[in-house]
Design a protein around this motif. Structure first.
Motif, PDB file in Angstrom:
ATOM      1  N   ASP B  42       4.800   0.135  -9.341  1.00 25.86           N
ATOM      2  CA  ASP B  42       3.478   0.397  -9.893  1.00 25.86           C
ATOM      3  C   ASP B  42       2.944  -0.957 -10.376  1.00 25.86           C
ATOM      4  O   ASP B  42       3.292  -1.429 -11.439  1.00 25.86           O
ATOM      5  N   GLY B  43       2.116  -1.571  -9.565  1.00 28.01           N
ATOM      6  CA  GLY B  43       1.733  -2.962  -9.802  1.00 28.01           C
ATOM      7  C   GLY B  43       0.483  -3.175 -10.650  1.00 28.01           C
ATOM      8  O   GLY B  43      -0.011  -4.295 -10.751  1.00 28.01           O
ATOM      9  N   LYS B  44       0.000  -2.114 -11.277  1.00 23.89           N
ATOM     10  CA  LYS B  44      -1.275  -2.200 -11.981  1.00 23.89           C
ATOM     11  C   LYS B  44      -1.325  -3.380 -12.959  1.00 23.89           C
ATOM     12  O   LYS B  44      -2.195  -4.244 -12.885  1.00 23.89           O
ATOM     13  N   CYS B  47      -0.938  -6.863 -11.395  1.00 25.93           N
ATOM     14  CA  CYS B  47      -2.160  -7.215 -10.654  1.00 25.93           C
ATOM     15  C   CYS B  47      -3.251  -7.679 -11.615  1.00 25.93           C
ATOM     16  O   CYS B  47      -3.969  -8.647 -11.338  1.00 25.93           O
ATOM     17  N   GLU B  48      -3.365  -6.986 -12.739  1.00 19.65           N
ATOM     18  CA  GLU B  48      -4.387  -7.378 -13.708  1.00 19.65           C
ATOM     19  C   GLU B  48      -4.134  -8.784 -14.236  1.00 19.65           C
ATOM     20  O   GLU B  48      -5.057  -9.575 -14.419  1.00 19.65           O
ATOM     21  N   GLN B  49      -2.868  -9.092 -14.462  1.00 18.20           N
ATOM     22  CA  GLN B  49      -2.539 -10.449 -14.919  1.00 18.20           C
ATOM     23  C   GLN B  49      -2.879 -11.477 -13.840  1.00 18.20           C
ATOM     24  O   GLN B  49      -3.464 -12.523 -14.117  1.00 18.20           O
ATOM     25  N   ALA B  50      -2.518 -11.164 -12.609  1.00 14.20           N
ATOM     26  CA  ALA B  50      -2.777 -12.109 -11.510  1.00 14.20           C
ATOM     27  C   ALA B  50      -4.278 -12.329 -11.308  1.00 14.20           C
ATOM     28  O   ALA B  50      -4.717 -13.431 -10.975  1.00 14.20           O
ATOM     29  N   ILE B  60      -3.896  -8.399  -3.895  1.00 10.96           N
ATOM     30  CA  ILE B  60      -3.563  -7.256  -3.040  1.00 10.96           C
ATOM     31  C   ILE B  60      -2.421  -6.494  -3.700  1.00 10.96           C
ATOM     32  O   ILE B  60      -1.367  -7.057  -3.996  1.00 10.96           O
ATOM     33  N   ARG B  61      -2.682  -5.236  -3.963  1.00 11.53           N
ATOM     34  CA  ARG B  61      -1.686  -4.416  -4.646  1.00 11.53           C
ATOM     35  C   ARG B  61      -0.994  -3.502  -3.645  1.00 11.53           C
ATOM     36  O   ARG B  61      -1.640  -2.684  -3.001  1.00 11.53           O
ATOM     37  N   ILE B  62       0.317  -3.686  -3.522  1.00  8.87           N
ATOM     38  CA  ILE B  62       1.083  -2.845  -2.598  1.00  8.87           C
ATOM     39  C   ILE B  62       2.114  -2.080  -3.412  1.00  8.87           C
ATOM     40  O   ILE B  62       3.144  -2.634  -3.805  1.00  8.87           O
ATOM     41  N   SER B 168      -6.057  -2.208  -3.473  1.00  2.54           N
ATOM     42  CA  SER B 168      -4.812  -1.496  -3.137  1.00  2.54           C
ATOM     43  C   SER B 168      -4.705  -1.331  -1.640  1.00  2.54           C
ATOM     44  O   SER B 168      -5.695  -1.013  -0.980  1.00  2.54           O
ATOM     45  N   ARG B 169      -3.507  -1.558  -1.135  1.00  2.00           N
ATOM     46  CA  ARG B 169      -3.323  -1.361   0.303  1.00  2.00           C
ATOM     47  C   ARG B 169      -2.005  -0.661   0.583  1.00  2.00           C
ATOM     48  O   ARG B 169      -1.045  -0.794  -0.163  1.00  2.00           O
TER      49      ARG B 169
END
Ligand SMILES: Cc1cc2nc3c(=O)[nH]c(=O)nc-3n(C[C@H](O)[C@H](O)[C@H](O)COP(=O)(O)OP(=O)(O)OC[C@H]3O[C@@H](n4cnc5c(N)ncnc54)[C@H](O)[C@@H]3O)c2cc1C
Ligand SMILES: Nc1ncnc2c1ncn2[C@@H]1O[C@H](COP(=O)(O)O)[C@@H](O)[C@H]1O
Lengths: 249, 313
Positions: B42-44, B47-50, B60-62, B168-169
């Motif tokens: 769960d990369g939420k 991803c927000e930090q990045a 890109i969130r996988i 998201s992908r």
């Protein structure tokens, strides 16, 4: 498993302080002491211990390079490997091509494990094992400091930045050794004599149907920027004063 | 025109500082846009930090259950698939990136460049060999995708202030199940600064003599807000855990201040600290090689010097 393949790279001995050629064309290797890459010696030691526990039939050492590689293969045989395979070429192969050669050997030998060093201390690439595992479509356990085999699976403790990571994986697989996996045994005189009678086969690179490529060209080799020798201080007080002067304390 | 993909390193909840250092390197490929990919369960949060890092176009969130822990065999096919849209794929030269990137390169049938320390052109780089005793300038083929690890000690973290979009992908690739994560044990180091990003590092070597004596190094480190490092000999002797090792086969670091105590200065150790701003060496042997490269040297017994330093600092 029937056998373990162990890769031995002939590399400049780790005690040698290498020097760069003044024309920038490379490092000076003439007359320099060559050895088995230290990580590979550790990989071999581990394979021998696995054999001693009865978990593999034989240990086969492999080296890819000039005729001189046979010296390192003989060291491997003296340490206790059962036989050696030399893939002869005068070209220096890139990690991807080394991996392609190893795949050919794996197809013929069907090893349960292929063990390599985590990196060769000349090029410091740290790639070959991972590339081999990708092409072989098998698990990889890199930077391993503890290895346990139980039938068709293995457990490895890996030295990672966060500490020690444990993974479990199915065999066949690729394992690369870190320094703390074990301490390699010393080779004794009688072993060196015995090693001369152990089988060593040589195959030309071309016979394996592999044409190496130059994907990365070295344009120049330079000495690293030298750090200046600094100043000596007399005691702790002078050290602290100096750090304060430099705004570091 | 090309495009760069940077592989984020994280532990499931926090982005590792190595990612921001990779982005600095990516910034040296002038004119190339840069995306970051986060592979996670769960990369939420990551991803927000990045997305806040400077000069990132898209994060890109996988998300996939198989991405709960970073396993190279699982991540590599996903990255190889994504890489089709890029000219460059970069990861950090941490144990994470070193494990992963060669596997990606092999799947793509290209070379991997290890430890980029400077970018000369989009296909030409400098990197160290022989434990940093030589620096080579290498060039990859113009038609090949560049897959590389970035020597994190050569780059500062990129600035914040970015506003990348998160996308998201889902990837249609088969993931192997032959490798399973079983756990990590780390020293954690009691909330002390992280060795790879600390501005001050104090390291102890064999001269420290025992695990118990390492308390001296820790006390001094706490006085200065420093991270604690060690030589291989100190780790091998069991004085301190492996994740503290600095050097060719340990961590390559670039603090503003490095203090080596009871360390002789073998080339394999020096290679890990060459990029430090100021190197201080404390050793009882005036001929120890560490003094050849130290900015400030102090000859003496660490057991008398450390307590004195603590009083003075
Ligand atoms: C392939 C390979 C990779 C390696 N990778 C690494 C690596 O990543 N990192 C690394 O560090 N090493 C590495 N090494 C090991 C390296 O070669 C050295 O063996 C190691 O760095 C030595 O550690 P040391 O300086 O603590 O120990 P020593 O060389 O034994 O030095 C101890 C020092 O402590 C001093 N001392 C002793 N007592 C006191 C006292 N009371 N007060 C003050 N000073 C004192 C002594 O004078 C001496 O200089 C590697 C080796 C190989 C072969
Ligand atoms: N020419 C070679 N012959 C045999 N093994 C090799 C060769 N090159 C690399 N290896 C193996 O691959 C490991 C990693 O090398 P590298 O990826 O070059 O750092 C080494 O420790 C060896 O085990």
């Amino acid at each position: 498993m029937d056998r373990i393949l162990v890769c031995l790279k002939r590399a400049v001995d780790y005690n040698v302080r290498i020097r760069v050629k003044t024309d920038g064309s490379g490092v000076i290797t003439d007359g320099v002491k060559m050895s088995v890459n230290p990580f590979d010696e550790i990989a071999l030691e581990e394979a021998l211990r696995i054999r001693e526990k009865g978990e593999t039939g034989e240990v086969v050492v492999v080296s890819i390079g000039t005729d001189a590689c046979q010296q390192q293969l003989r060291v491997g045989l003296a340490m206790g490997a059962d036989r050696a395979i030399h893939v002869r070429t005068d070209q220096a192969l890139e990690p991807l091509d080394i991996a392609r050669v190893l795949i050919r050997i794996a197809e013929a030998e069907k090893p349960g494990l292929i063990m390599l060093g985590k990196q060769a201390i000349d090029g410091d690439n740290n790639q070959t094992g991972q590339m081999l595992a990708a092409l072989w479509e098998r698990p990889q356990a890199t930077f391993v400091s503890e290895l346990t085999i139980s039938g068709a699976t293995a457990t490895a403790v890996r030295e990672v930045d966060a500490g020690l990571e444990t993974i479990e994986f199915e065999l066949p697989a690729v394992v690369t050794s870190d320094l703390r996996l074990n301490e390699p045994r010393y080779v004794k005189m009688p072993d060196i004599m015995k090693a001369k009678r152990k089988p060593l086969t040589t195959t030309e690179l071309e016979e394996l149907g592999i044409t190496p490529q130059t994907r990365v060209t070295v344009l120049q080799t330079a000495a690293p920027p030298a750090r200046q020798k600094g100043k000596m201080v007399a005691d702790a007080a002078e050290l602290v004063a100096e750090l304060k002067r430099m705004d570091l304390a | 025109m090309g495009r760069i993909l940077v592989i984020a390193e994280h532990d499931g909840s926090e982005l590792n500082p190595s990612t921001a250092r990779c982005l600095s390197c990516a910034g040296d490929f002038s004119g190339l846009d840069c995306d970051v990919v986060v592979l996670a369960k769960d990369g939420k949060r990551v991803c927000e930090q990045a997305a806040t890092l400077h000069d990132v176009s898209t994060v890109i969130r996988i998300d996939h259950d198989a991405n709960e822990h970073a396993l190279a065999a699982v991540q590599a096919p996903q990255i190889a698939k994504l890489a089709e849209d890029y000219s460059h794929v970069l990861g950090p030269s941490t144990t994470f990136g070193k494990d992963l990137m060669p596997r990606v390169a092999a799947l793509l049938g290209v070379a991997q460049v290890s430890d980029i320390m400077s970018v000369i052109s989009p296909h030409s780089f400098q990197r160290p060999i022989f434990a940093g005793n030589a620096i080579v300038t290498v060039e990859t083929r113009a038609q090949d995708m560049v897959v590389a690890t970035v020597r994190t000690a050569s780059y500062q973290a990129t600035a914040d202030g970015g506003k990348a979009t998160i996308e998201s992908r889902a990837l249609d690739v088969e993931l192997p199940t032959h490798t399973r994560y079983r756990g990590t044990s780390g020293s954690g180091d009691g909330g002390r600064p992280d060795l790879q990003s600390a501005s001050i590092v104090i390291s102890g070597g064999r001269g420290v003599g025992s695990e118990k004596n390492f308390a001296l190094i820790y006390q001094l480190a706490d006085r200065l807000g420093a991270a604690v490092g060690a030589s291989r000999a100190a780790v091998d002797a069991g004085y301190i855990a492996n994740d503290h090792q600095v050097g060719q086969t340990g961590k390559i670091i670039s603090p503003d201040l490095y203090i080596a105590i009871g360390i002789s200065g073998a080339i394999q150790h020096i290679t890990g600290i060459k990029d430090a701003g100021t190197i201080v060496a404390i050793n009882k042997d005036a001929d120890a090689p560490i003094f050849e490269i130290a900015d400030i040297g102090l000859v003496g017994d660490l057991f008398t010097i450390i307590p004195e330093l603590e009083k003075l600092l």
